[in-house]
Design a protein around this motif. Structure first.
Motif, mmCIF file in Angstrom:
data_model
loop_
_atom_site.group_PDB
_atom_site.id
_atom_site.type_symbol
_atom_site.label_atom_id
_atom_site.label_comp_id
_atom_site.label_asym_id
_atom_site.label_seq_id
_atom_site.Cartn_x
_atom_site.Cartn_y
_atom_site.Cartn_z
ATOM 1 N N ALA A 13 0.836 -1.207 0.000
ATOM 2 C CA ALA A 13 0.000 0.000 0.000
ATOM 3 C C ALA A 13 0.866 1.251 0.000
ATOM 4 O O ALA A 13 0.574 2.224 -0.700
ATOM 5 N N LYS A 14 1.941 1.215 0.767
ATOM 6 C CA LYS A 14 2.852 2.355 0.833
ATOM 7 C C LYS A 14 3.507 2.617 -0.533
ATOM 8 O O LYS A 14 3.761 3.762 -0.897
ATOM 9 N N ALA A 15 3.754 1.555 -1.281
ATOM 10 C CA ALA A 15 4.350 1.692 -2.609
ATOM 11 C C ALA A 15 3.309 2.070 -3.669
ATOM 12 O O ALA A 15 3.644 2.234 -4.824
ATOM 13 N N GLY A 16 2.056 2.173 -3.229
ATOM 14 C CA GLY A 16 0.996 2.576 -4.150
ATOM 15 C C GLY A 16 0.373 1.442 -4.933
ATOM 16 O O GLY A 16 -0.388 1.668 -5.854
ATOM 17 N N ARG A 17 0.680 0.220 -4.536
ATOM 18 C CA ARG A 17 0.110 -0.936 -5.230
ATOM 19 C C ARG A 17 -1.169 -1.377 -4.534
ATOM 20 O O ARG A 17 -1.276 -1.330 -3.322
ATOM 21 N N GLU A 18 -2.135 -1.826 -5.326
ATOM 22 C CA GLU A 18 -3.364 -2.372 -4.770
ATOM 23 C C GLU A 18 -3.109 -3.791 -4.286
ATOM 24 O O GLU A 18 -2.271 -4.502 -4.833
ATOM 25 N N ASP A 49 -15.317 -4.814 5.516
ATOM 26 C CA ASP A 49 -16.074 -3.604 5.851
ATOM 27 C C ASP A 49 -15.993 -3.284 7.340
ATOM 28 O O ASP A 49 -15.863 -2.125 7.732
ATOM 29 N N PHE A 50 -16.053 -4.314 8.174
ATOM 30 C CA PHE A 50 -15.968 -4.142 9.627
ATOM 31 C C PHE A 50 -14.626 -3.534 10.021
ATOM 32 O O PHE A 50 -14.560 -2.614 10.834
ATOM 33 N N MET A 51 -13.549 -4.037 9.403
ATOM 34 C CA MET A 51 -12.215 -3.522 9.717
ATOM 35 C C MET A 51 -12.063 -2.073 9.249
ATOM 36 O O MET A 51 -11.458 -1.255 9.934
ATOM 37 N N LYS A 52 -12.608 -1.739 8.094
ATOM 38 C CA LYS A 52 -12.564 -0.354 7.599
ATOM 39 C C LYS A 52 -13.305 0.577 8.551
ATOM 40 O O LYS A 52 -12.837 1.668 8.862
ATOM 41 N N LYS A 53 -14.467 0.139 8.997
ATOM 42 C CA LYS A 53 -15.337 0.992 9.806
ATOM 43 C C LYS A 53 -14.830 1.172 11.237
ATOM 44 O O LYS A 53 -14.875 2.270 11.775
ATOM 45 N N TYR A 54 -14.340 0.101 11.859
ATOM 46 C CA TYR A 54 -14.022 0.154 13.287
ATOM 47 C C TYR A 54 -12.539 0.176 13.630
ATOM 48 O O TYR A 54 -12.196 0.362 14.793
ATOM 49 N N GLY A 55 -11.653 -0.045 12.672
ATOM 50 C CA GLY A 55 -10.219 0.077 12.907
ATOM 51 C C GLY A 55 -9.716 -0.696 14.113
ATOM 52 O O GLY A 55 -9.855 -1.916 14.185
ATOM 53 N N PHE A 56 -9.130 0.020 15.078
ATOM 54 C CA PHE A 56 -8.545 -0.603 16.275
ATOM 55 C C PHE A 56 -9.550 -1.501 16.988
ATOM 56 O O PHE A 56 -9.250 -2.644 17.319
ATOM 57 N N SER A 79 -3.259 -3.033 4.346
ATOM 58 C CA SER A 79 -3.743 -2.322 3.161
ATOM 59 C C SER A 79 -4.327 -0.961 3.511
ATOM 60 O O SER A 79 -4.236 -0.021 2.728
ATOM 61 N N PHE A 80 -4.942 -0.869 4.687
ATOM 62 C CA PHE A 80 -5.518 0.401 5.134
ATOM 63 C C PHE A 80 -4.474 1.285 5.809
ATOM 64 O O PHE A 80 -4.789 2.355 6.317
ATOM 65 N N MET A 81 -3.221 0.776 5.845
ATOM 66 C CA MET A 81 -2.065 1.484 6.419
ATOM 67 C C MET A 81 -2.273 1.847 7.898
ATOM 68 O O MET A 81 -1.880 2.916 8.351
ATOM 69 N N MET A 82 -2.860 0.921 8.638
ATOM 70 C CA MET A 82 -2.988 1.091 10.085
ATOM 71 C C MET A 82 -1.577 1.086 10.666
ATOM 72 O O MET A 82 -0.770 0.223 10.308
ATOM 73 N N PRO A 83 -1.240 2.032 11.544
ATOM 74 C CA PRO A 83 0.097 2.021 12.153
ATOM 75 C C PRO A 83 0.365 0.692 12.865
ATOM 76 O O PRO A 83 -0.534 0.108 13.480
ATOM 77 N N PHE A 84 1.626 0.223 12.772
ATOM 78 C CA PHE A 84 1.970 -1.078 13.343
ATOM 79 C C PHE A 84 1.670 -1.148 14.826
ATOM 80 O O PHE A 84 1.158 -2.161 15.302
ATOM 81 N N TRP A 85 1.965 -0.094 15.585
ATOM 82 C CA TRP A 85 1.736 -0.153 17.036
ATOM 83 C C TRP A 85 0.244 -0.312 17.340
ATOM 84 O O TRP A 85 -0.123 -0.969 18.312
ATOM 85 N N VAL A 86 -0.618 0.254 16.540
ATOM 86 C CA VAL A 86 -2.063 0.074 16.722
ATOM 87 C C VAL A 86 -2.431 -1.373 16.409
ATOM 88 O O VAL A 86 -3.164 -2.018 17.172
ATOM 89 N N PHE A 87 -1.902 -1.883 15.305
ATOM 90 C CA PHE A 87 -2.176 -3.262 14.905
ATOM 91 C C PHE A 87 -1.722 -4.252 15.968
ATOM 92 O O PHE A 87 -2.483 -5.113 16.389
#
Length: 95
Positions: A13-18, A49-56, A79-87
């Protein structure tokens, strides 16, 4: 584990690839599936969809509930670029 799918997806995702795995899930024709395959596919779409909506908090809930598709959570979070420490915090608390 959950960490390799996260990092692969994050750097892609960081490299801009899907993410091909997410594209394959979201763009598949469910008409070609039998009943069980369709239910599994619907669960995967719901999880994305659940992960997109609710994140952490979504990740915390998914990590707390044993499920075979948890690697997909790592793919989603990367893919949603969640920070590693949050993940890693949500995953650890959930386990």
């Amino acid at each position: 584990g959950e960490i390799p799918p996260y990092w692969v997806s994050f750097f892609a995702a960081k490299a801009g690839r899907e993410n091909k795995e997410l594209i394959d899930i979201t763009h598949v024709d469910a008409n070609d599936m039998d009943g069980i395959q369709r239910r599994i596919h619907e669960f995967k779409l719901w999880m994305i969809d659940f992960m997109k909506k609710y994140g952490f908090f979504g990740l915390l809930a998914m990590a707390s509930w044993p499920n075979a598709a948890f690697d997909l959570c790592g793919v989603c979070c990367g893919s949603f670029m969640m920070p590693f420490w949050v993940f890693i915090t949500a995953t650890t608390l959930g386990k």
